[in-house]
Motif scaffolding. Structure first.
Motif, PDB file in Angstrom:
ATOM      1  N   ASN A 109      38.610 120.666 138.743  1.00 17.42           N
ATOM      2  CA  ASN A 109      38.390 119.074 138.515  1.00 17.42           C
ATOM      3  C   ASN A 109      39.980 117.946 138.398  1.00 17.42           C
ATOM      4  OD1 ASN A 109      35.894 119.506 136.396  1.00 17.42           O
ATOM      5  ND2 ASN A 109      36.954 121.204 136.521  1.00 17.42           N
ATOM      6  N   LEU A 110      39.556 116.881 138.150  1.00 16.58           N
ATOM      7  CA  LEU A 110      40.419 116.266 138.286  1.00 16.58           C
ATOM      8  C   LEU A 110      40.079 114.555 137.951  1.00 16.58           C
ATOM      9  CD1 LEU A 110      43.601 115.139 138.997  1.00 16.58           C
ATOM     10  CD2 LEU A 110      42.165 114.164 141.385  1.00 16.58           C
ATOM     11  N   PHE A 111      40.744 114.343 136.770  1.00 13.52           N
ATOM     12  CA  PHE A 111      40.026 113.210 135.670  1.00 13.52           C
ATOM     13  C   PHE A 111      42.167 112.349 135.298  1.00 13.52           C
ATOM     14  CE2 PHE A 111      40.102 115.795 132.460  1.00 13.52           C
ATOM     15  CZ  PHE A 111      40.088 115.781 131.158  1.00 13.52           C
ATOM     16  N   VAL A 112      41.578 111.205 135.225  1.00  6.00           N
ATOM     17  CA  VAL A 112      42.872 110.104 135.085  1.00  6.00           C
ATOM     18  C   VAL A 112      42.421 109.329 133.668  1.00  6.00           C
ATOM     19  CG1 VAL A 112      41.847 108.382 136.574  1.00  6.00           C
ATOM     20  CG2 VAL A 112      44.233 108.177 135.170  1.00  6.00           C
ATOM     21  N   VAL A 113      43.169 109.504 132.354  1.00  8.19           N
ATOM     22  CA  VAL A 113      43.207 108.609 131.125  1.00  8.19           C
ATOM     23  C   VAL A 113      43.581 107.568 131.393  1.00  8.19           C
ATOM     24  CG1 VAL A 113      43.269 109.140 128.836  1.00  8.19           C
ATOM     25  CG2 VAL A 113      42.877 111.620 130.334  1.00  8.19           C
ATOM     26  N   LYS A 153      37.799 108.922 129.861  1.00  8.84           N
ATOM     27  CA  LYS A 153      38.775 111.007 131.197  1.00  8.84           C
ATOM     28  C   LYS A 153      37.531 110.124 132.461  1.00  8.84           C
ATOM     29  CE  LYS A 153      38.374 113.311 126.414  1.00  8.84           C
ATOM     30  NZ  LYS A 153      37.703 113.541 126.001  1.00  8.84           N
ATOM     31  N   ILE A 154      38.370 109.251 133.515  1.00 10.21           N
ATOM     32  CA  ILE A 154      36.940 108.872 134.638  1.00 10.21           C
ATOM     33  C   ILE A 154      37.823 110.157 136.128  1.00 10.21           C
ATOM     34  CG2 ILE A 154      37.508 107.070 136.223  1.00 10.21           C
ATOM     35  CD1 ILE A 154      38.469 104.878 134.512  1.00 10.21           C
ATOM     36  N   TYR A 155      36.674 110.642 135.974  1.00 11.67           N
ATOM     37  CA  TYR A 155      36.581 111.650 136.870  1.00 11.67           C
ATOM     38  C   TYR A 155      36.231 111.460 138.434  1.00 11.67           C
ATOM     39  CZ  TYR A 155      35.613 115.497 133.784  1.00 11.67           C
ATOM     40  OH  TYR A 155      35.822 116.704 131.914  1.00 11.67           O
ATOM     41  N   PHE A 156      37.645 112.792 138.927  1.00 12.54           N
ATOM     42  CA  PHE A 156      37.440 112.387 140.637  1.00 12.54           C
ATOM     43  C   PHE A 156      36.245 112.904 140.778  1.00 12.54           C
ATOM     44  CE2 PHE A 156      40.504 108.681 139.488  1.00 12.54           C
ATOM     45  CZ  PHE A 156      41.588 108.109 140.859  1.00 12.54           C
ATOM     46  N   VAL A 162      33.505 116.071 144.340  1.00 11.36           N
ATOM     47  CA  VAL A 162      34.311 114.941 144.528  1.00 11.36           C
ATOM     48  C   VAL A 162      33.287 113.684 144.072  1.00 11.36           C
ATOM     49  CG1 VAL A 162      34.992 112.743 145.921  1.00 11.36           C
ATOM     50  CG2 VAL A 162      34.727 115.936 146.440  1.00 11.36           C
ATOM     51  N   VAL A 163      33.468 112.962 143.236  1.00 10.08           N
ATOM     52  CA  VAL A 163      32.587 111.581 142.571  1.00 10.08           C
ATOM     53  C   VAL A 163      32.730 110.028 144.122  1.00 10.08           C
ATOM     54  CG1 VAL A 163      32.781 109.951 141.129  1.00 10.08           C
ATOM     55  CG2 VAL A 163      33.215 112.620 140.049  1.00 10.08           C
ATOM     56  N   PRO A 164      32.080 110.168 144.167  1.00 10.69           N
ATOM     57  CA  PRO A 164      32.007 108.143 144.381  1.00 10.69           C
ATOM     58  C   PRO A 164      33.215 107.666 144.331  1.00 10.69           C
ATOM     59  CG  PRO A 164      29.963 109.223 144.736  1.00 10.69           C
ATOM     60  CD  PRO A 164      31.026 109.593 143.722  1.00 10.69           C
ATOM     61  N   LYS A 165      34.080 107.190 144.790  1.00 16.09           N
ATOM     62  CA  LYS A 165      35.676 106.594 144.801  1.00 16.09           C
ATOM     63  C   LYS A 165      34.949 104.506 144.066  1.00 16.09           C
ATOM     64  CE  LYS A 165      38.860 103.818 147.426  1.00 16.09           C
ATOM     65  NZ  LYS A 165      39.852 103.404 148.398  1.00 16.09           N
ATOM     66  N   GLU A 166      33.063 104.114 144.686  1.00 16.71           N
ATOM     67  CA  GLU A 166      33.263 103.111 144.287  1.00 16.71           C
ATOM     68  C   GLU A 166      32.750 103.624 143.210  1.00 16.71           C
ATOM     69  OE1 GLU A 166      29.493 104.888 146.674  1.00 16.71           O
ATOM     70  OE2 GLU A 166      31.775 104.650 146.846  1.00 16.71           O
ATOM     71  N   LYS A 167      32.293 104.253 142.358  1.00 12.40           N
ATOM     72  CA  LYS A 167      32.308 104.777 140.904  1.00 12.40           C
ATOM     73  C   LYS A 167      33.893 104.922 139.989  1.00 12.40           C
ATOM     74  CE  LYS A 167      28.980 107.885 138.308  1.00 12.40           C
ATOM     75  NZ  LYS A 167      28.989 109.204 137.616  1.00 12.40           N
ATOM     76  N   TRP A 172      36.694 102.759 135.747  1.00 18.02           N
ATOM     77  CA  TRP A 172      38.331 102.287 135.281  1.00 18.02           C
ATOM     78  C   TRP A 172      37.680 100.789 135.040  1.00 18.02           C
ATOM     79  CZ3 TRP A 172      43.547 104.561 135.519  1.00 18.02           C
ATOM     80  CH2 TRP A 172      44.496 104.078 135.165  1.00 18.02           C
ATOM     81  N   GLN A 173      37.432  99.845 135.435  1.00 22.08           N
ATOM     82  CA  GLN A 173      37.792  98.544 135.383  1.00 22.08           C
ATOM     83  C   GLN A 173      36.625  98.403 133.778  1.00 22.08           C
ATOM     84  OE1 GLN A 173      39.504  96.058 136.371  1.00 22.08           O
ATOM     85  NE2 GLN A 173      40.436  97.512 138.106  1.00 22.08           N
ATOM     86  N   LYS A 174      35.690  99.012 133.630  1.00 22.37           N
ATOM     87  CA  LYS A 174      34.378  99.216 132.471  1.00 22.37           C
ATOM     88  C   LYS A 174      35.195  98.942 131.404  1.00 22.37           C
ATOM     89  CE  LYS A 174      31.075 101.475 130.501  1.00 22.37           C
ATOM     90  NZ  LYS A 174      29.796 102.409 130.493  1.00 22.37           N
ATOM     91  N   THR A 175      36.592  99.647 131.344  1.00 24.21           N
ATOM     92  CA  THR A 175      37.102  99.437 129.991  1.00 24.21           C
ATOM     93  C   THR A 175      38.601  98.920 130.134  1.00 24.21           C
ATOM     94  OG1 THR A 175      38.438 101.773 130.337  1.00 24.21           O
ATOM     95  CG2 THR A 175      36.143 101.111 129.288  1.00 24.21           C
ATOM     96  N   MET A 176      38.488  98.105 131.470  1.00 23.22           N
ATOM     97  CA  MET A 176      40.033  97.428 131.081  1.00 23.22           C
ATOM     98  C   MET A 176      40.627  96.361 130.277  1.00 23.22           C
ATOM     99  SD  MET A 176      42.591  97.975 133.894  1.00 23.22           S
ATOM    100  CE  MET A 176      43.049  96.727 133.845  1.00 23.22           C
ATOM    101  N   PHE A 177      38.991  95.664 129.433  1.00 25.92           N
ATOM    102  CA  PHE A 177      39.481  94.486 128.165  1.00 25.92           C
ATOM    103  C   PHE A 177      40.222  94.964 127.215  1.00 25.92           C
ATOM    104  CE2 PHE A 177      35.101  97.712 127.170  1.00 25.92           C
ATOM    105  CZ  PHE A 177      36.314  97.581 125.812  1.00 25.92           C
ATOM    106  N   LEU A 178      40.371  96.777 127.265  1.00 30.78           N
ATOM    107  CA  LEU A 178      41.376  97.764 125.996  1.00 30.78           C
ATOM    108  C   LEU A 178      42.955  97.176 126.590  1.00 30.78           C
ATOM    109  CD1 LEU A 178      39.982 100.699 125.987  1.00 30.78           C
ATOM    110  CD2 LEU A 178      39.871  99.450 123.701  1.00 30.78           C
ATOM    111  N   ARG A 179      43.253  96.717 127.794  1.00 24.24           N
ATOM    112  CA  ARG A 179      44.488  96.231 128.163  1.00 24.24           C
ATOM    113  C   ARG A 179      45.072  95.348 127.045  1.00 24.24           C
ATOM    114  NH1 ARG A 179      46.475  98.579 133.524  1.00 24.24           N
ATOM    115  NH2 ARG A 179      45.716 100.338 133.080  1.00 24.24           N
TER     116      ARG A 179
END
Length: 255
Positions: A109-113, A153-156, A162-167, A172-179
């Motif tokens: 597993n690999l995901f990014v927070v 928790k965005i999974y690669f 393997v999760v498709p790159k476009e997904k 990631w962009q879906k919650t950029m409003f939090l920034r």
């Protein structure tokens, strides 16, 4: 994306921990892309105090932590004081968590927070080290993964798939409003409502179902005497940001 670690790259290292560190970092550098823009990731020099990797295109920074066992509900991090200082700075890195199988040398597993999910409430202060310890009095911290919404928790790679790159890029962009939300308390409310929605466990849910978390939210925000009003306000904000959509009166759907 290849999920196999290169066993040969650790030749010459003695300890198992050194070998797996070299293998996971080399794999990460070779295989992983920036979730913000999709460009290649670069490696910082060793022993950098804040981040391990960065994107030379968009300047995002990343920290990598690897575990043989399952990731669990909390991650051991560095010094508590340093972490709290990072939360208020612009160069607070996003956190990659890599789970590997030491026998097959596969990434499970690999995901990014993303860094915009990091608020003081997800950082747990550990007890100071004993007076007999080499760094007596040093205070570390844990990252509480259960306090982060699922969208944080965005999974690669998930269960060796393997999760498709476009997904990945879209998530990631879906919650950029939090920034854009700089006020910690306001962001905390948004994350709390996101977690309530996760707990409902359905893409479609009602306002009344979120109201069921009123007592839980009151404990977390004792200074607020209008919890239901706040819930409606946060749902409206999330709808405006395309995190949710309104279906019928009093009903929503996660997008």
């Amino acid at each position: 994306m290849n999920i196999l670690l290169d066993k040969n790259i650790a030749y010459g290292y003695n300890s198992a921990s050194q070998k797996i560190r070299v293998q996971t970092e080399a794999w990460f550098y070779s295989e992983v892309y920036c979730p913000n823009c999709g460009a290649n990731i670069e490696k910082y020099e060793n022993n950098r105090p804040v981040a391990d990797f960065f994107c030379s295109k968009c300047k995002e920074e990343y920290e990598l932590k690897s575990k043989n066992a399952s990731v669990g509900v909390k991650i051991v991090d560095g010094a508590y004081r340093t972490m709290m200082e990072r939360l208020g700075s612009d160069n607070n890195p996003s956190l990659f968590l890599l789970n590997y199988d030491s026998f097959s040398l596969q990434v499970k597993n690999l995901f990014v927070v993303p860094k915009h999910y990091f608020i003081p409430e997800i950082v747990e202060k550990r007890k100071p080290l004993a007076v007999t310890a080499k760094r007596a009095g040093w205070i570390g911290c844990n990252i509480l993964l259960q306090s982060i919404p699922q969208t944080g928790k965005i999974y690669f790679i998930k269960d060796k798939q393997v999760v498709p790159k476009e997904k990945v890029l879209a998530e990631w962009q879906k919650t950029m409003f939090l920034r854009q939300e700089k006020e910690v308390k306001a962001k905390g409310w948004l994350l709390d409502i996101m977690i309530c929605i996760d707990k409902i466990g359905s893409k479609d849910f009602s306002l009344n179902e979120v109201y069921e978390f009123e007592n839980e939210l009151r404990k977390k925000h004792p200074g607020n005497s209008h919890i239901k009003d706040k819930i409606r306000q946060q749902l409206q904000f999330l709808r405006d940001k395309r995190y949710l959509e309104f279906t019928t009166r009093g009903n929503y759907r996660s997008i």
